[in-house]
Design an enzyme around this catalytic site. Structure first.
Site, short mmCIF file in Angstrom:
data_model
loop_
_atom_site.label_atom_id
_atom_site.label_comp_id
_atom_site.label_asym_id
_atom_site.label_seq_id
_atom_site.Cartn_x
_atom_site.Cartn_y
_atom_site.Cartn_z
N ASP A 186 -3.97 3.04 6.77
CA ASP A 186 -4.46 2.36 7.72
C ASP A 186 -3.50 1.05 8.27
O ASP A 186 -3.96 0.06 8.01
CB ASP A 186 -5.91 1.91 7.77
CG ASP A 186 -6.24 1.40 9.03
OD1 ASP A 186 -5.73 1.56 9.78
OD2 ASP A 186 -7.56 0.59 8.82
N GLY A 244 0.84 -1.10 0.25
CA GLY A 244 0.00 0.11 0.09
C GLY A 244 0.86 1.34 0.03
O GLY A 244 0.33 2.30 -0.60
C1 LIG Z 1 -5.74 -2.22 10.37
S1 LIG Z 1 -5.82 -3.35 8.87
C2 LIG Z 1 -6.73 -2.67 7.67
C3 LIG Z 1 -8.19 -2.40 8.23
C4 LIG Z 1 -9.04 -1.65 7.24
N1 LIG Z 1 -8.39 -0.69 6.83
C5 LIG Z 1 -10.38 -1.45 7.66
O1 LIG Z 1 -10.56 -0.29 8.50
O2 LIG Z 1 -11.45 -2.06 7.68
C6 LIG Z 1 -4.35 -3.46 8.04
C7 LIG Z 1 -4.09 -4.24 6.91
O3 LIG Z 1 -3.03 -4.00 6.01
C8 LIG Z 1 -2.48 -5.13 5.73
N2 LIG Z 1 -0.90 -5.09 5.32
C9 LIG Z 1 -0.07 -5.08 6.19
N3 LIG Z 1 1.34 -4.45 5.37
C10 LIG Z 1 0.61 -3.74 4.18
C11 LIG Z 1 1.37 -3.20 3.12
N4 LIG Z 1 2.57 -3.04 3.44
N5 LIG Z 1 0.50 -2.92 2.15
C12 LIG Z 1 -0.86 -3.33 2.05
N6 LIG Z 1 -1.51 -3.78 3.05
C13 LIG Z 1 -0.71 -4.17 4.14
C14 LIG Z 1 -2.68 -6.27 6.60
O4 LIG Z 1 -2.65 -7.76 6.21
C15 LIG Z 1 -3.96 -5.80 7.40
O5 LIG Z 1 -5.06 -6.50 6.59
#
Ligand SMILES: C[S@@+](CC[C@H](N)C(=O)[O-])C[C@H]1O[C@@H](n2cnc3c(N)ncnc32)[C@H](O)[C@@H]1O
Length: 287
Positions: free
Chosen positions: A169, A144
């Site tokens: 996030d 992301g």
């Molecule tokens: C806090 S959760 C997201 C919750 C979501 N935004 C919501 O409000 O429903 C963070 C997510 O980021 C993913 N993640 C971790 N590192 C990442 C990266 N570098 N790029 C994209 N996604 C990532 C994790 O697998 C997780 O599903």
């Protein structure tokens, strides 16, 4: 990458993030121009609060559960959030909880576009399946942070959206290093799409430990920066998440006035005895 949002969906941090997310979307959609939303850390988009992970932590009971038990939501932002939860449950069952991609798809219109990034392969596959029928939503299994360089400014065919929102996030598994990575990504995004609104969520253990982050955030090249923070208990334990916040760069006009009463109301419902007053204040005022 061990973090799974299914254990935390609907907790107090999700409530704050999702109330603010909907308020930002509604403010951006007051004009008919097409909008673009980028959700850099999207998760799976939809959760079941009766499933094992959510039941094991019980975090949603102390978050969205408390709001749903209120006889009425007086504040319009909270009422809007609860209406979205009810719409999600009408479509997906009585224990469903919407993630940020679902809320974006719910709030945005036919002429708008949404790009969601999720790095974890299983979560990304579920996210893709959840939005397969929605032509407005593109799901990318990718980093992301890198997406702020690769996907901005939006090039959504002929629509060329000028308004939009970027939600960042991350899971903060890397602790303090994650703040640095997020700030660097915001800088990349601002360089490519300066007029967008950026929302970075962050956890709060001890408020005073956030001072260097606040200073760095104020120095970002955004036109304005608003801090929104809600602690559900005194922020003096370094061992647990006592609350959370959102850094909002270039927030829509009058968002502060809209959010202030919502934060007070959220603190009344979610806060334990001794929870400090919520914050909704400018790090960098507009103009
Ligand atoms: C806090 S959760 C997201 C919750 C979501 N935004 C919501 O409000 O429903 C963070 C997510 O980021 C993913 N993640 C971790 N590192 C990442 C990266 N570098 N790029 C994209 N996604 C990532 C994790 O697998 C997780 O599903």
């Amino acid at each position: 990458m061990n973090y799974r949002h299914a254990f935390h969906a609907g907790n107090h941090a999700d409530v704050l993030k999702h109330v603010v997310l909907l308020a930002v979307c509604d403010a951006l959609l007051r004009k008919p121009a097409p909008c673009f939303a980028l959700d850099t850390h999207a998760g799976r988009g939809l959760y079941a609060l009766d499933a094992d992970p959510a039941q094991r932590t019980g975090e949603a009971d102390a978050g969205v559960g408390k709001l749903l038990a209120m006889p009425a939501a007086g504040d319009p932002c909270i009422a809007r959030y609860l209406d979205a939860i009810r719409a999600c449950r009408a479509a997906h069952g009585e224990h469903a909880y919407p993630g940020s991609p679902w809320l974006l798809a719910h709030a945005l219109r036919a002429q708008d576009r949404i790009a969601c990034c999720e790095l974890q392969p299983d979560e990304a596959a579920i996210l893709k399946a959840n939005f397969r029928g929605d032509p407005r939503v593109a799901v990318h299994q990718r980093d992301g942070y890198a997406a702020l360089k690769a996907l901005l400014p939006p090039r959504a065919g002929d629509m060329k959206p000028t308004r939009g929102l970027v939600l960042v996030d991350p899971p903060y598994e890397a602790q303090l290093d994650e703040f640095d990575a997020a700030l660097a990504a915001l800088r990349d995004g601002l360089a490519r799409w300066p007029q967008a609104c950026y929302a970075l969520w962050y956890p709060i253990k001890q408020r005073r430990a956030l001072r260097p982050f606040h200073r760095a955030a104020a120095a970002l090249p955004a036109k304005s920066a608003l801090l929104v923070e809600l602690l559900v208990r005194a922020g003096d334990s370094p061992l647990r998440m006592n609350g959370s916040g959102l850094l909002l760069l270039n927030p829509p006009w009058q968002l502060q006035a809209t959010l202030e009463p919502a934060l007070e109301a959220l603190c009344d419902v979610l806060g334990e005895a001794g929870a400090p007053t919520p914050r909704c204040e400018w790090l960098k005022p507009p103009g």
